[in-house]
Design an enzyme around this catalytic site. Structure first.
Site, PDB file in Angstrom:
ATOM      1  N   ARG A 119      -0.365   4.954  16.730  1.00 53.41           N
ATOM      2  CA  ARG A 119      -0.657   5.955  15.703  1.00 53.41           C
ATOM      3  C   ARG A 119      -0.334   7.389  16.125  1.00 53.41           C
ATOM      4  O   ARG A 119       0.225   8.151  15.328  1.00 53.41           O
ATOM      5  CB  ARG A 119      -2.120   5.857  15.256  1.00 53.41           C
ATOM      6  CG  ARG A 119      -2.538   4.480  14.736  1.00 53.41           C
ATOM      7  CD  ARG A 119      -1.489   3.845  13.866  1.00 53.41           C
ATOM      8  NE  ARG A 119      -1.970   2.614  13.241  1.00 53.41           N
ATOM      9  CZ  ARG A 119      -1.186   1.607  12.900  1.00 53.41           C
ATOM     10  NH1 ARG A 119       0.118   1.678  13.154  1.00 53.41           N
ATOM     11  NH2 ARG A 119      -1.679   0.538  12.319  1.00 53.41           N
TER      12      ARG A 119
ATOM     13  N   SER B 137      -4.784  -8.524   6.751  1.00 55.47           N
ATOM     14  CA  SER B 137      -3.906  -7.407   7.099  1.00 55.47           C
ATOM     15  C   SER B 137      -3.215  -7.683   8.436  1.00 55.47           C
ATOM     16  O   SER B 137      -3.829  -8.210   9.365  1.00 55.47           O
ATOM     17  CB  SER B 137      -4.735  -6.121   7.197  1.00 55.47           C
ATOM     18  OG  SER B 137      -3.965  -5.064   7.699  1.00 55.47           O
TER      19      SER B 137
ATOM     20  N   ASP C  87       0.813  -1.216   0.000  1.00 57.75           N
ATOM     21  CA  ASP C  87       0.000   0.000   0.000  1.00 57.75           C
ATOM     22  C   ASP C  87       0.846   1.264   0.000  1.00 57.75           C
ATOM     23  O   ASP C  87       0.666   2.149  -0.851  1.00 57.75           O
ATOM     24  CB  ASP C  87      -0.934   0.008   1.217  1.00 57.75           C
ATOM     25  CG  ASP C  87      -2.013  -1.052   1.127  1.00 57.75           C
ATOM     26  OD1 ASP C  87      -1.895  -1.950   0.277  1.00 57.75           O
ATOM     27  OD2 ASP C  87      -2.973  -0.991   1.919  1.00 57.75           O
TER      28      ASP C  87
END
Length: 410
Positions: free
Chosen positions: A94, A177, A14
């Site tokens: 994150r 994933s 990706d």
């Protein structure tokens, strides 16, 4: 118009396609940022690949200690678990990645940042809330919401057309994933999207299967200071090495797998399969030590706050003032959460064996049934008044139920 963009880059399909797509679509310089959160991958290969695709500059930063010390440990002080299962291992990574992107953007003079999160996932929210909190003026590019490459086959074709080398084995061939760091491995999507289907053989690669776990339990002692682990089996360890040691032990004993259906930020349900070996051990040990050292009413309030705290982390609100406010209260409760906890790891379970602390609020004198022990602090007739006071309201309810209503009152 964009002049330079900082991309959160992993080296996978990706983000490799995104790097080339950004250059082609925006005709700008792309700076790739590779964050080492303990994913255990060869990051030099990812760096070389980013340059080969056309990155103007590549930053590779070892963030493992900062990640564990400044993000995971504060979250563990809250005993945060999302919807009774997810220990938030990916979610907590994150905000750190986003914060470093903003720092790098300032350093290199970039006017935009980009990420590879999909349009149905949680990470797009987590990344972008962090970006906008830390630099409201930064431009955010979200390829998955802009381009028309909506399938894996389209991504592979784009990669082939642009000369992007994609590994033909390993992660590139997995029909699901995977996200991994020091704390957690997350598996989701594709073959795992059906909650009624068993995970296929070979999905898991971090935590050992129960059938392969040793037939004998293994004991381990964790030392805490101020709510954070500082030593394992008497050996002082950094935050990174603490996870390294506990991950190794827990993985061997099949500790830390969770298979659940959760509610995503955007309002849909999804199946998440997680492996959090060392984090599961730390959470169990911490709770045992807190039970010994924290006042009962404080512990109750903390348990009430935990779901809210966990929800904030899950929803990408790490830098929000309400999370910081809760953190201050939680950290205040941890001042005396110090001591040793011994646990046994066996066939997927973490069992508490003993706990000791110089700040223990437990008193053998007060709980002993032996005659005369602790008499000065506690008399056996004391509970009578306590019980009577607590029963007063029940007497009022009973009286109201038995008395006839006055005339004219229905």
């Amino acid at each position: 118009m964009v002049n330079k963009v900082v991309l959160a880059y992993s080296g996978g399909l990706d983000t490799s396609v995104i790097l080339a797509w950004l250059k082609e679509t925006y005709e700008c310089e792309v700076v790739a940022f590779i964050a080492d959160l303990g994913q255990g991958e060869e990051l030099d290969r990812a760096r070389d690949k980013a340059y080969a695709i056309g990155a103007a500059e590549v930053f590779v930063e070892d963030l493992r200690e900062e990640f564990a010390r400044d993000y995971v440990f504060p979250m563990l002080r809250a005993n945060a678990v999302y919807e009774d299962g997810y220990l938030l291992g990916s979610a907590i990574g994150r905000p750190l990645i986003a914060a470093k992107q903003i720092e790098i953007a300032k350093t290199v003079g970039a006017d935009a940042v980009a990420h590879g999160a999909t349009g149905k996932g949680n990470d797009q929210v987590r990344f972008e809330l962090a970006y906008q909190t830390l630099n409201p003026d930064i431009k955010i590019i979200t390829p998955w919401r802009e381009w028309d490459l909506n399938t894996r086959s389209q991504l592979l074709k784009y990669a082939a057309d642009h000369g992007i080398q994609i590994d033909s084995t390993g992660a590139a061939d997995r029909p699901y994933s995977v996200d991994q760091n020091l704390m957690n491995t997350t598996y989701e999507g594709e073959v795992l999207e059906d909650p009624g289907a068993l995970p296929p053989l070979g999905v898991f690669f971090r935590v050992r299967d129960l059938a392969e776990a040793p037939d004998e339990p293994e004991r381990v002692t964790i030392t805490f200071e101020g709510g954070d682990p500082v030593a394992v089996d008497g050996v002082p360890l950094s935050a990174t090495d603490t996870f390294g040691k506990l991950n190794e032990l827990a993985t061997k004993h099949a500790v830390g797998r969770v298979d659940m259906v959760e509610n995503r930020i955007i309002g849909i349900k999804t199946r998440g399969v997680y492996e959090t070996p060392g984090g599961t051990v730390l959470l169990t040990a911490r709770r045992a030590l807190e039970a010994l050292t924290i006042d009962g009413e404080v512990a109750l309030l903390k348990e009430e706050l935990m779901p809210r705290y966990a929800r904030l982390v899950y929803r990408g609100l790490w830098f929000a003032p309400e999370r910081e406010m809760l953190q201050a209260a939680i950290d205040h409760s941890q001042q005396n959460v110090s001591g040793d906890v011994e646990v046994a790891l066996y066939k997927g379970n973490v069992s508490v064996l003993r706990r000791t602390s110089p700040f223990s609020k437990h008193s053998r004198k007060r709980v002993s049934f032996e005659a005369g022990v602790g008499a000065a602090a506690y008399e056996r007739h004391h509970p009578e008044g306590f019980i009577r006071m607590n029963a007063l309201r029940f007497a009022s309810v009973a009286a109201a139920a038995s008395d006839p209503a006055p005339e004219g009152v229905s």
